[in-house]
Design a protein around this motif. Structure first.
Motif, PDB file in Angstrom:
ATOM      1  N   ASP A  79      11.115  -3.459  -6.899  1.00 45.18           N
ATOM      2  CA  ASP A  79      10.909  -3.165  -5.482  1.00 45.18           C
ATOM      3  C   ASP A  79      11.887  -4.011  -4.669  1.00 45.18           C
ATOM      4  OD1 ASP A  79       8.937  -1.309  -5.867  1.00 45.18           O
ATOM      5  OD2 ASP A  79       7.287  -2.705  -5.508  1.00 45.18           O
TER       6      ASP A  79
ATOM      7  N   CYS B 115      11.075  -8.280  -0.695  1.00 43.34           N
ATOM      8  CA  CYS B 115      10.540  -9.547  -1.185  1.00 43.34           C
ATOM      9  C   CYS B 115       9.048  -9.622  -0.865  1.00 43.34           C
ATOM     10  CB  CYS B 115      11.295 -10.700  -0.520  1.00 43.34           C
ATOM     11  SG  CYS B 115      10.753 -12.328  -1.063  1.00 43.34           S
ATOM     12  N   THR B 116       8.257 -10.205  -1.763  1.00 44.27           N
ATOM     13  CA  THR B 116       6.816 -10.303  -1.523  1.00 44.27           C
ATOM     14  C   THR B 116       6.466 -11.473  -0.606  1.00 44.27           C
ATOM     15  OG1 THR B 116       6.554 -11.621  -3.529  1.00 44.27           O
ATOM     16  CG2 THR B 116       6.204  -9.242  -3.730  1.00 44.27           C
ATOM     17  N   HIS B 117       7.452 -12.283  -0.217  1.00 45.22           N
ATOM     18  CA  HIS B 117       7.176 -13.377   0.719  1.00 45.22           C
ATOM     19  C   HIS B 117       7.216 -12.866   2.149  1.00 45.22           C
ATOM     20  CE1 HIS B 117       8.536 -17.077   3.046  1.00 45.22           C
ATOM     21  NE2 HIS B 117       7.266 -17.274   2.740  1.00 45.22           N
TER      22      HIS B 117
ATOM     23  N   ALA C  59       7.852 -17.320  -2.721  1.00 42.71           N
ATOM     24  CA  ALA C  59       7.167 -16.101  -3.135  1.00 42.71           C
ATOM     25  C   ALA C  59       6.132 -16.447  -4.210  1.00 42.71           C
ATOM     26  CB  ALA C  59       8.173 -15.085  -3.661  1.00 42.71           C
TER      27      ALA C  59
ATOM     28  N   ARG D  94       3.743 -13.640  -5.252  1.00 42.65           N
ATOM     29  CA  ARG D  94       3.348 -12.384  -5.900  1.00 42.65           C
ATOM     30  C   ARG D  94       4.563 -11.707  -6.533  1.00 42.65           C
ATOM     31  NH1 ARG D  94       2.089  -8.893  -2.048  1.00 42.65           N
ATOM     32  NH2 ARG D  94       2.751 -10.283  -0.405  1.00 42.65           N
TER      33      ARG D  94
ATOM     34  N   VAL E 128       7.110  -8.621  -7.734  1.00 48.05           N
ATOM     35  CA  VAL E 128       7.512  -7.281  -7.293  1.00 48.05           C
ATOM     36  C   VAL E 128       7.305  -6.344  -8.489  1.00 48.05           C
ATOM     37  CG1 VAL E 128       9.169  -7.961  -5.511  1.00 48.05           C
ATOM     38  CG2 VAL E 128       9.916  -7.831  -7.893  1.00 48.05           C
TER      39      VAL E 128
END
Ligand code: FES
Length: 107
Positions: free
Chosen positions: A38, A41-43, A79, A81, A83
């Motif tokens: 993905d 970014c999950t942040h 981050a 989590r 991706v």
């Protein structure tokens, strides 16, 4: 299965963003393999396709979290989590990404 680009248009060390929903980043890593994760970014809201590729890690351009392209897992803060990772194939000289949601539904 979504066509990304021709093989020669994604040299080693480069990446490309695919405008799927959500967007996906496809990388040609230094190990010669193609990886798709993905793009966001999950942040926060940074595009990982604009990050820095080193080995099988991509570093987020905004706050430098790094993600392992093979697992999608962050290797450092901020981050926390992962991706999602997506399968990549090359057919007839064209790179394709198989979105995770499509897996299992393909004929
Ligand atoms: S937006 Fe990626 S580390 Fe902050």
């Amino acid at each position: 299965m979504i066509p990304v680009c021709r093989l020669e248009d994604l040299p080693e060390g480069e990446s490309v963003r695919v405008d799927t929903n959500p967007p996906v980043a496809v990388f040609h890593a230094e190990d010669g393999q193609f990886y798709a994760i993905d793009d966001t970014c999950t942040h926060q809201d940074a595009s990982l396709s604009e990050g820095w590729l080193e080995g099988c890690l991509v570093e987020c351009p905004l706050h430098a979290a790094a993600f392992d392209l093979r697992t999608g897992r962050p290797t450092c803060l901020p981050a926390r989590r992962p991706v999602r990772t997506h399968r990549v194939t090359v057919d007839d000289g064209v790179i394709h990404v198989h979105l995770m949601a499509e897996e299992g539904t393909a004929a």
